[in-house]
Design a protein around this motif. Structure first.
Motif, PDB file in Angstrom:
ATOM      1  N   GLY A   1      -1.592   1.479   8.347  1.00 35.87           N
ATOM      2  CA  GLY A   1      -2.663   1.949   7.488  1.00 35.87           C
ATOM      3  C   GLY A   1      -3.842   0.866   7.469  1.00 35.87           C
ATOM      4  O   GLY A   1      -4.020   0.310   6.286  1.00 35.87           O
ATOM      5  N   LEU A   2      -4.799   1.006   8.257  1.00 41.27           N
ATOM      6  CA  LEU A   2      -5.846   0.354   8.406  1.00 41.27           C
ATOM      7  C   LEU A   2      -7.168   1.212   8.648  1.00 41.27           C
ATOM      8  O   LEU A   2      -7.055   2.377   8.999  1.00 41.27           O
ATOM      9  CB  LEU A   2      -5.834  -0.570   9.556  1.00 41.27           C
ATOM     10  CG  LEU A   2      -4.800  -1.897   9.652  1.00 41.27           C
ATOM     11  CD1 LEU A   2      -4.625  -2.553  10.961  1.00 41.27           C
ATOM     12  CD2 LEU A   2      -5.060  -2.713   8.558  1.00 41.27           C
ATOM     13  N   ALA A   3      -8.380   0.732   8.186  1.00 47.12           N
ATOM     14  CA  ALA A   3      -9.410   1.491   8.095  1.00 47.12           C
ATOM     15  C   ALA A   3      -9.892   2.165   9.516  1.00 47.12           C
ATOM     16  O   ALA A   3     -10.062   3.115   9.744  1.00 47.12           O
ATOM     17  CB  ALA A   3     -10.647   0.638   7.796  1.00 47.12           C
ATOM     18  N   GLN A   4      -9.577   1.162  10.533  1.00 47.89           N
ATOM     19  CA  GLN A   4      -9.987   1.894  12.259  1.00 47.89           C
ATOM     20  C   GLN A   4      -8.966   3.100  12.305  1.00 47.89           C
ATOM     21  O   GLN A   4      -9.515   3.973  13.134  1.00 47.89           O
ATOM     22  CB  GLN A   4      -9.715   0.443  13.013  1.00 47.89           C
ATOM     23  CG  GLN A   4     -10.820  -0.482  12.776  1.00 47.89           C
ATOM     24  CD  GLN A   4     -10.132  -1.667  11.869  1.00 47.89           C
ATOM     25  OE1 GLN A   4      -9.301  -1.099  11.182  1.00 47.89           O
ATOM     26  NE2 GLN A   4     -10.695  -2.877  12.289  1.00 47.89           N
TER      27      GLN A   4
ATOM     28  N   GLY B   1      -6.372   9.855   7.847  1.00 49.83           N
ATOM     29  CA  GLY B   1      -6.433   8.638   7.216  1.00 49.83           C
ATOM     30  C   GLY B   1      -5.036   8.111   6.727  1.00 49.83           C
ATOM     31  O   GLY B   1      -3.838   8.396   7.334  1.00 49.83           O
ATOM     32  N   ASP B   2      -4.998   7.135   5.792  1.00 45.83           N
ATOM     33  CA  ASP B   2      -3.721   6.607   5.015  1.00 45.83           C
ATOM     34  C   ASP B   2      -2.886   7.421   4.756  1.00 45.83           C
ATOM     35  O   ASP B   2      -1.513   7.198   4.817  1.00 45.83           O
ATOM     36  CB  ASP B   2      -4.213   5.748   4.044  1.00 45.83           C
ATOM     37  CG  ASP B   2      -4.529   4.305   4.475  1.00 45.83           C
ATOM     38  OD1 ASP B   2      -4.665   4.118   5.794  1.00 45.83           O
ATOM     39  OD2 ASP B   2      -4.671   3.510   3.672  1.00 45.83           O
TER      40      ASP B   2
ATOM     41  N   SER C   1      -1.195   8.169  -1.950  1.00 43.42           N
ATOM     42  CA  SER C   1      -1.306   9.295  -2.851  1.00 43.42           C
ATOM     43  C   SER C   1       0.027  10.369  -2.577  1.00 43.42           C
ATOM     44  O   SER C   1      -0.134  10.654  -1.512  1.00 43.42           O
ATOM     45  CB  SER C   1      -2.524  10.030  -3.002  1.00 43.42           C
ATOM     46  OG  SER C   1      -2.403  11.098  -3.768  1.00 43.42           O
TER      47      SER C   1
ATOM     48  N   ALA D   1      -7.567   5.145  10.230  1.00 45.05           N
ATOM     49  CA  ALA D   1      -8.121   6.170   9.293  1.00 45.05           C
ATOM     50  C   ALA D   1      -9.057   6.751  10.162  1.00 45.05           C
ATOM     51  O   ALA D   1      -9.339   7.953  10.277  1.00 45.05           O
ATOM     52  CB  ALA D   1      -8.078   5.615   7.949  1.00 45.05           C
TER      53      ALA D   1
ATOM     54  N   VAL E   1       0.914  -1.069   0.084  1.00 47.78           N
ATOM     55  CA  VAL E   1       0.254   0.067  -0.003  1.00 47.78           C
ATOM     56  C   VAL E   1       1.031   1.277   0.066  1.00 47.78           C
ATOM     57  O   VAL E   1       1.843   1.233   0.828  1.00 47.78           O
ATOM     58  CB  VAL E   1      -1.130  -0.068   1.175  1.00 47.78           C
ATOM     59  CG1 VAL E   1      -1.763   1.213   1.220  1.00 47.78           C
ATOM     60  CG2 VAL E   1      -1.696  -1.115   1.293  1.00 47.78           C
TER      61      VAL E   1
HETATM   62  C1  LIG Z   1      -6.109  -4.550  -0.769  1.00 45.94           C
HETATM   63  C2  LIG Z   1      -6.488  -3.769   0.558  1.00 45.94           C
HETATM   64  C3  LIG Z   1      -7.167  -4.429   1.650  1.00 45.94           C
HETATM   65  C4  LIG Z   1      -7.357  -3.872   2.687  1.00 45.94           C
HETATM   66  N1  LIG Z   1      -7.647  -4.654   3.840  1.00 45.94           N
HETATM   67  C5  LIG Z   1      -7.829  -3.668   4.833  1.00 45.94           C
HETATM   68  C6  LIG Z   1      -8.920  -4.763   5.930  1.00 45.94           C
HETATM   69  O1  LIG Z   1      -9.065  -6.014   5.718  1.00 45.94           O
HETATM   70  N2  LIG Z   1      -9.072  -3.897   7.007  1.00 45.94           N
HETATM   71  C7  LIG Z   1      -8.707  -2.595   7.451  1.00 45.94           C
HETATM   72  O2  LIG Z   1      -8.892  -2.116   8.342  1.00 45.94           O
HETATM   73  N3  LIG Z   1      -7.883  -2.026   6.406  1.00 45.94           N
HETATM   74  C8  LIG Z   1      -7.716  -2.540   5.081  1.00 45.94           C
HETATM   75  N4  LIG Z   1      -7.139  -1.870   4.187  1.00 45.94           N
HETATM   76  C9  LIG Z   1      -6.817  -0.469   4.333  1.00 45.94           C
HETATM   77  C10 LIG Z   1      -7.803   0.440   4.267  1.00 45.94           C
HETATM   78  O3  LIG Z   1      -8.638   0.421   3.090  1.00 45.94           O
HETATM   79  C11 LIG Z   1      -7.440   2.053   4.350  1.00 45.94           C
HETATM   80  O4  LIG Z   1      -6.691   2.085   5.545  1.00 45.94           O
HETATM   81  C12 LIG Z   1      -8.451   2.995   4.465  1.00 45.94           C
HETATM   82  O5  LIG Z   1      -9.233   2.769   3.268  1.00 45.94           O
HETATM   83  C13 LIG Z   1      -7.926   4.265   4.562  1.00 45.94           C
HETATM   84  O6  LIG Z   1      -8.822   5.477   4.401  1.00 45.94           O
HETATM   85  P1  LIG Z   1      -8.771   6.714   3.735  1.00 45.94           P
HETATM   86  O7  LIG Z   1     -10.125   7.512   3.704  1.00 45.94           O
HETATM   87  O8  LIG Z   1      -7.570   7.245   4.368  1.00 45.94           O
HETATM   88  O9  LIG Z   1      -8.181   6.494   2.318  1.00 45.94           O
HETATM   89  P2  LIG Z   1      -9.187   5.920   1.087  1.00 45.94           P
HETATM   90  O10 LIG Z   1     -10.042   4.903   1.484  1.00 45.94           O
HETATM   91  O11 LIG Z   1      -8.092   5.243   0.189  1.00 45.94           O
HETATM   92  O12 LIG Z   1      -9.513   7.174   0.306  1.00 45.94           O
HETATM   93  C14 LIG Z   1      -9.065   7.936  -0.032  1.00 45.94           C
HETATM   94  C15 LIG Z   1      -9.620   8.617  -1.443  1.00 45.94           C
HETATM   95  O13 LIG Z   1      -8.774   9.887  -1.784  1.00 45.94           O
HETATM   96  C16 LIG Z   1      -9.053   9.837  -3.200  1.00 45.94           C
HETATM   97  N5  LIG Z   1      -7.811  10.393  -4.082  1.00 45.94           N
HETATM   98  C17 LIG Z   1      -6.574  10.013  -4.017  1.00 45.94           C
HETATM   99  N6  LIG Z   1      -5.952  10.933  -4.373  1.00 45.94           N
HETATM  100  C18 LIG Z   1      -6.518  12.220  -4.793  1.00 45.94           C
HETATM  101  C19 LIG Z   1      -6.587  13.534  -5.267  1.00 45.94           C
HETATM  102  N7  LIG Z   1      -5.295  13.975  -5.881  1.00 45.94           N
HETATM  103  N8  LIG Z   1      -7.471  14.160  -5.572  1.00 45.94           N
HETATM  104  C20 LIG Z   1      -8.790  13.648  -5.054  1.00 45.94           C
HETATM  105  N9  LIG Z   1      -8.928  12.585  -4.455  1.00 45.94           N
HETATM  106  C21 LIG Z   1      -7.932  11.827  -4.108  1.00 45.94           C
HETATM  107  C22 LIG Z   1      -8.823   8.331  -3.417  1.00 45.94           C
HETATM  108  O14 LIG Z   1      -9.442   8.046  -4.960  1.00 45.94           O
HETATM  109  C23 LIG Z   1      -9.861   7.797  -2.680  1.00 45.94           C
HETATM  110  O15 LIG Z   1     -11.149   7.556  -2.927  1.00 45.94           O
HETATM  111  C24 LIG Z   1      -6.892  -2.330   3.024  1.00 45.94           C
HETATM  112  C25 LIG Z   1      -6.289  -1.855   2.221  1.00 45.94           C
HETATM  113  C26 LIG Z   1      -6.089  -2.356   0.550  1.00 45.94           C
HETATM  114  C27 LIG Z   1      -5.470  -1.508  -0.452  1.00 45.94           C
END
Ligand SMILES: Cc1cc2nc3c(=O)[nH]c(=O)nc-3n(C[C@H](O)[C@H](O)[C@H](O)COP(=O)(O)OP(=O)(O)OC[C@H]3O[C@@H](n4cnc5c(N)ncnc54)[C@H](O)[C@@H]3O)c2cc1C
Length: 96
Positions: A78-81, A63-64, A29, A83, A26
């Protein structure tokens, strides 16, 4: 690559499989580049305990994309909880 219930299609060749394990790295951006600062641990932005970007008074990252150290000073994963908690933490701080 196309993962199906009974196997994986890799560039036209079908590989039958009962169990499929998909490992993925992972990388955040590269928003750190917009701020002109180096990314850490997979392009993440280093923040302090208040989620403020190090070196900036008025920019926060959640977030991540943010790299926050836990009580043991290791970066939180970098996990959903994690973030989600960062979002709730900043939301509460904005209410104060
Ligand atoms: C394959 C995979 C499996 C996973 N499995 C788990 C799991 O089982 N359990 C768990 O807890 N976590 C899991 N995760 C991690 C979890 O998905 C992330 O920790 C969580 O989604 C982070 O949330 P976020 O809002 O920070 O980022 P994201 O959910 O990634 O959201 C970021 C958003 O910003 C958008 N973006 C990016 N760049 C730009 C830009 N320049 N302009 C505008 N928008 C932009 C993206 O398109 C996206 O929609 C997994 C991740 C992956 C990749």
């Amino acid at each position: 690559m196309d993962i199906r219930a009974n196997g994986v299609d890799i560039e036209g060749e079908f590989v039958p499989a009962g169990s499929i394990i998909w490992g993925a790295g992972v990388k955040a951006s590269p928003a750190h580049a917009l701020l002109g600062i180096p990314g850490v641990a997979g392009s993440r932005i280093l923040v302090d305990d208040d989620l403020r970007v190090i070196g900036f008074d008025d920019i926060y990252a959640i977030g991540d994309i943010s790299a926050l150290a836990g009580p043991d000073r290791k970066l939180l994963p970098g996990l959903a909880q994690v973030a989600s908690n960062k979002g709730h933490t900043l939301d509460k701080a904005c209410d104060r």
